[in-house]
Write an enzyme that holds these catalytic residues in place. Structure first.
Site, PDB file in Angstrom:
ATOM      1  N   CYS A  79       0.832  -1.203   0.000  1.00  0.00           N
ATOM      2  CA  CYS A  79       0.000   0.000   0.000  1.00  0.00           C
ATOM      3  C   CYS A  79       0.868   1.254   0.000  1.00  0.00           C
ATOM      4  CB  CYS A  79      -0.928  -0.013   1.220  1.00  0.00           C
ATOM      5  SG  CYS A  79      -1.932   1.483   1.376  1.00  0.00           S
TER       6      CYS A  79
ATOM      7  N   CYS B  35      -0.211   3.895   2.481  1.00  0.00           N
ATOM      8  CA  CYS B  35       0.077   3.539   3.872  1.00  0.00           C
ATOM      9  C   CYS B  35       1.554   3.656   4.200  1.00  0.00           C
ATOM     10  CB  CYS B  35      -0.378   2.110   4.154  1.00  0.00           C
ATOM     11  SG  CYS B  35      -2.071   1.733   3.676  1.00  0.00           S
ATOM     12  N   ASP B  36       2.429   3.165   3.321  1.00  0.00           N
ATOM     13  CA  ASP B  36       3.835   2.981   3.665  1.00  0.00           C
ATOM     14  C   ASP B  36       4.821   3.732   2.766  1.00  0.00           C
ATOM     15  OD1 ASP B  36       3.282   1.055   5.772  1.00  0.00           O
ATOM     16  OD2 ASP B  36       2.696  -0.305   4.159  1.00  0.00           O
TER      17      ASP B  36
END
Length: 308
Positions: free
Chosen positions: A134, A137-138
């Site tokens: 993701c 997300c990261d």
């Protein structure tokens, strides 16, 4: 079997636990069947930087532990068992998890989705240590770094373009000689100055001790291999919704995700949906939490009307 419960929630990730908090505070005494490995995809995320309310990053497992404790504080009962069967043909409904079957008037399905993996020898060992699924997300952890992305669909193009905003270099790896994504998305990736495309190539393995340090690429036409230095590998080959136990029970879309209408309602009256089990577009913790909130509120109103 026990006396029918008002509400059972299937899933122990952001959607399921948020639904549990709202339902417990509404005195519905929900049972959460959280799964044998509860917590959802955040359990595989090292630092969460984009969840509201945390000025500093918080580890995914720690966030889920707090979420779980909050649900239990308000009276939710949590059982760490996978749901294997649901019977919605008769009322009350029956939900089976482990060796136990439960009857319930309403169900919230928040069983999520699982990111597909490549099956590389070192993939699991380096998961969340440079191997991710993701970008939203990261991706923040790899500003100014070199990132390899595997995939060829529209979702993969979005991941590449998101990462290219801050990465020094993005290497797109695709096993064919053109993307299967829509033409406009593919052209954006091809034209981006920070993205280099390796056609007819696959990732054979990922290298690194404690963190990713590189990947092994193989050209599928020549069979030649090379080691490419990289700081991260993002796998963007899709997700599999956790809907196997729902086959033939409620309506599913062609892509396997649960078919939702009127915000949270499934095709069966009294069965509600929340989070990644139905959301194949956003797949974020905050959107899953919002879905859990809505499903709990809808379930409460439905129970008031049908089982006062």
């Amino acid at each position: 079997m026990d006396t029918p419960r008002s509400l059972i929630i299937i899933g122990g990730g952001p959607a399921g636990l948020t639904a549990a908090i709202y339902a417990a505070r509404a005195n519905l005494n929900p049972l959460v069947l959280a799964g044998a490995t509860p917590g959802g995809q955040l359990m595989l995320t090292s630092d969460v930087e984009n969840y509201p309310g945390f000025a500093e990053p918080i580890a995914g497992p720690e966030l889920m532990d707090r979420w779980r404790a909050q649900a239990k504080r308000y009276g939710a009962e949590i059982v760490n068992e996978d749901v294997t069967m649901i019977d919605v043909a008769q009322r009350p409904f029956t939900v089976t998890a482990g060796k136990q079957s439960y009857r319930t008037h309403a169900v919230i399905v928040a069983s999520g989705a699982t990111a597909k993996r490549l099956g590389l020898p070192n993939e699991d060992r380096l998961w969340s240590k440079g191997v991710h699924t993701c970008a939203a997300c990261d991706g923040f952890m790899y500003r100014g770094k070199t990132i390899v992305v595997v995939g060829g669909g529209d979702a993969a193009m979005e991941e590449m373009l998101t990462l290219a905003r801050s990465a020094k270099r993005v290497v797109a790896v695709h096993r064919r000689d053109d993307f299967r994504a829509s033409k406009v998305m593919g052209e954006r990736v091809k034209a981006h100055a920070a993205i280099e495309v390796r056609w007819n190539s696959v990732v054979e393995d990922v290298r690194g001790d404690d963190r990713v340090s590189g990947v092994v690429l193989r050209n599928v036409e020549t069979n030649a291999t090379e080691e490419l230095a990289a700081d991260a590998l993002f796998v963007a080959i899709g997700h599999t919704p956790n809907t196997g136990f729902l086959q033939g029970k409620i309506a599913l879309r062609e892509n396997g995700y649960a078919d939702v209408h009127d915000r949270t309602r499934s095709s069966v009256d009294g069965v509600f949906l929340a989070g990644d089990v139905e959301d194949y577009r956003y797949r974020q913790a905050v959107t899953a939490a919002a879905g859990g909130c809505m499903a709990a509120m809808d379930a409460e109103k439905w129970l008031e009307a049908n089982h006062p």
